[in-house]
Scaffold this active site. Structure first.
Site, short mmCIF file in Angstrom:
data_model
loop_
_atom_site.label_atom_id
_atom_site.label_comp_id
_atom_site.label_asym_id
_atom_site.label_seq_id
_atom_site.Cartn_x
_atom_site.Cartn_y
_atom_site.Cartn_z
N HIS A 272 34.00 54.57 30.70
CA HIS A 272 32.94 53.66 31.76
C HIS A 272 33.08 54.03 33.00
CE1 HIS A 272 31.86 49.97 29.18
NE2 HIS A 272 32.28 50.54 28.32
N ARG A 273 34.24 54.43 33.26
CA ARG A 273 34.42 54.85 34.89
C ARG A 273 33.61 55.86 35.19
NH1 ARG A 273 40.97 53.66 35.81
NH2 ARG A 273 40.81 51.26 36.05
N ARG A 276 29.92 55.42 35.93
CA ARG A 276 29.49 54.60 37.22
C ARG A 276 29.15 55.64 38.35
NH1 ARG A 276 34.67 50.69 36.67
NH2 ARG A 276 34.46 50.37 34.50
N GLU A 284 39.37 44.90 38.81
CA GLU A 284 39.93 44.70 37.43
C GLU A 284 40.36 43.26 37.71
OE1 GLU A 284 42.79 47.52 36.07
OE2 GLU A 284 41.11 48.98 35.83
N ASP A 302 31.84 42.70 33.30
CA ASP A 302 31.63 43.49 31.99
C ASP A 302 33.33 43.20 31.37
OD1 ASP A 302 31.01 44.80 29.78
OD2 ASP A 302 30.77 46.63 30.48
#
Length: 401
Positions: A272-273, A276, A284, A302
Site C-alpha cells: 500500500h505504501r 502512494r 496510523e 482506509d
C-alpha cells in the site's frame, strides 16, 4: 483565445490499429480519437498529425492561416507529410521563448520525460499550457507566482501527478479548465472515463471541439465525501487512491496499525505504501473524528472495517455478556460520533470499507455481530456521502451520485 482540438488521442490514435482489447473494441464512431493536435486561434498548430487538414475541415477550420507549427514529442514511424502551405514544423528549445507573427508568445517548458511542453499566451492575455503524452513539468517549472493557467491540456490519466505538481505550484486553480488529451486504451471510454476525470477536476471532449478561453462551462463535480465499498481484493483501495492522485497533498489515515510478528500483514502494508505518491502523509490512527473536524488537504481513510474492529475492541463488544450490558451502548456512541464527523467535515474525504453480508454466514455470534454492525455503519456513512461506489472485480459501479 480559441482552441480547436483536432485530435485528443495518443500518437497511435484510439482505437489502436490491430489492438484486440475491450476498450479499443468500443472506441468507434464518436468515441474514436485521432492523435492529439491543437489549433490555436487558427494561427498556431501544436503537433502535426496525419490528416490534420481534414480534421480541421471537419471542425470548420482551415489551416491556411497557420503561421507556426510546433512539435511536442518524438514521432515514431514514418515522417508525417507536411501539408502544402504550412510552415516547417519545429521545436522550441527548453526554456526559450518564441514570438509568433500572430501575436502569440510561446515558452518551451522542460519535461521530466522526452518531449516539450508549451506555455502559450494569446494576444488577449489568455494562458494555455499544453503538455506532451506521458509528460510532466520538470522540477517546479509550473510557473508558480503567476496567475493560474486558463486552460491546461495534459495526459491526466497517464500522469496524474503532473496535475498535482501544477496545483502545488499554483499553476492550476479552481477556475482552470483542465482537459485530458493523449487519451489511450488504458482507461475504458464513456462514463468510466468521465467519472475518473471528474474525480481529478478535469474533463474530456470529443475530437473537433472548440474551446474558447474564459468562456463558462460546467466545472467538473468533485464530491466532498465519497465512500468506496468492495470485497477483499476487489480493487477498492486502488479506486480510492485514484480519486486523489492528482492532488498535491493527501493525508492517508491507515486504521490497520501494526501487527508484531505478522509478516504477511507487513507485506500488505508495504505494498500500500509503495503505491502512494511520495507527497502523501500517512497517519496510523483510528481516532478519525479530530481528522475529519480539522481543516487540511484531502483525507483518505482506509478502512472503516478495521476502524470498527478497533471500536469493538474498546467497547468490549466481542463478549456476549459485555455486549448486552454496555458494549452495544458504547459502540453505538462511538459510531454516532464518527457519522456526525463525516456529516460535518469541510475537507474532501474518501472513505474505504468492506462490503459484507453477501457471503458465508459467520459461524460465531461475535462474527455475526461484526458483520451486522459493519453493514449498519456502511449504510449510515453512505447516507452522509455525496458519492458512493461499489467495486467488484476491479469494476466500479456508481451507487449514488
Amino acid at each position: 483565445m480559441e482552441l480547436t482540438l483536432l485530435g485528443t488521442g495518443t500518437p497511435e490514435g484510439l482505437p489502436r490499429p490491430g489492438c484486440p482489447c475491450a476498450a479499443c473494441a468500443v472506441c468507434v464512431g464518436p468515441r474514436s480519437r485521432a492523435a492529439t493536435a491543437v489549433l490555436v486561434d487558427g494561427a498556431l498548430l501544436l503537433d502535426l498529425t496525419p490528416g490534420a487538414v481534414l480534421a480541421g475541415a471537419r471542425a470548420g477550420h482551415s489551416l491556411s492561416g497557420v503561421r507556426q507549427v510546433l512539435l511536442t514529442h518524438p514521432h515514431d514511424g514514418p515522417a508525417v507529410e507536411l501539408p502544402p502551405g504550412l510552415p516547417t514544423a519545429g521545436r522550441v528549445p527548453d526554456g526559450q521563448e518564441l514570438s509568433v507573427i500572430s501575436g502569440h508568445r510561446v515558452r518551451a517548458v522542460p519535461m521530466d520525460a522526452p518531449g516539450t511542453g508549451y506555455e502559450v499566451v494569446g494576444p488577449d492575455g489568455g494562458r494555455l499550457l499544453y503538455l506532451p503524452p506521458g509528460g510532466a513539468p520538470a522540477g517546479t517549472d509550473g510557473r508558480g507566482g503567476q496567475r493560474p493557467y486558463d486552460v491546461v491540456l495534459a495526459d491526466v490519466p497517464g500522469r496524474p501527478e503532473a496535475l498535482a505538481r501544477l496545483r502545488a505550484a499554483g499553476a492550476v486553480g479552481p477556475a482552470t479548465d483542465v482537459i485530458a488529451v493523449h487519451l489511450d486504451h488504458d482507461v475504458p471510454p464513456g462514463r468510466e472515463l468521465e467519472r475518473r476525470l471528474a474525480a481529478s477536476g478535469s474533463r474530456a471532449v470529443p475530437d473537433g471541439t472548440t474551446v474558447v478561453v474564459g468562456e463558462y462551462h460546467a466545472a467538473a463535480d468533485v464530491p466532498r465525501r465519497t465512500l468506496v465499498l468492495g470485497g477483499a481484493r476487489s480493487g477498492k483501495s486502488v479506486e480510492a487512491e485514484r480519486r486523489l492522485e492528482s492532488f498535491p497533498e493527501v493525508v492517508y489515515a491507515a486504521t490497520g496499525g501494526t501487527r508484531d510478528g505478522d509478516a504477511e500483514w507487513a507485506r500488505r502494508v508495504g505494498l500500500h505504501r509503495e503505491r502512494r505518491p511520495a507527497s502523501w502523509r500517512t497517519v496510523e490512527t483510528c481516532d478519525l473524528v479530530p481528522l475529519l473536524a480539522a481543516d487540511g488537504p484531502p483525507l483518505l481513510v482506509d478502512c472503516l472495517a478495521l476502524w470498527l474492529t478497533d471500536a469493538m475492541d474498546r467497547a468490549g463488544a466481542w463478549d456476549d455478556e459485555v455486549w448486552a450490558e454496555q458494549g452495544r451502548r458504547r459502540l453505538g456512541e462511538r459510531t454516532a460520533d464518527l457519522v456526525a464527523a463525516v456529516r460535518a467535515t469541510r475537507r474532501q474525504v474518501v472513505l474505504v470499507s468492506n462490503e459484507v453480508g453477501s457471503g458465508v454466514v459467520p459461524a460465531t455470534a461475535s462474527g455475526r455481530r461484526f458483520r451486522d454492525e459493519l453493514g449498519r455503519l456502511n449504510a449510515r456513512v453512505a447516507g452522509e456521502c455525496e458519492h458512493v461506489l461499489l467495486v467488484v472485480a476491479g469494476q466500479v459501479s456508481v451507487l449514488k451520485e
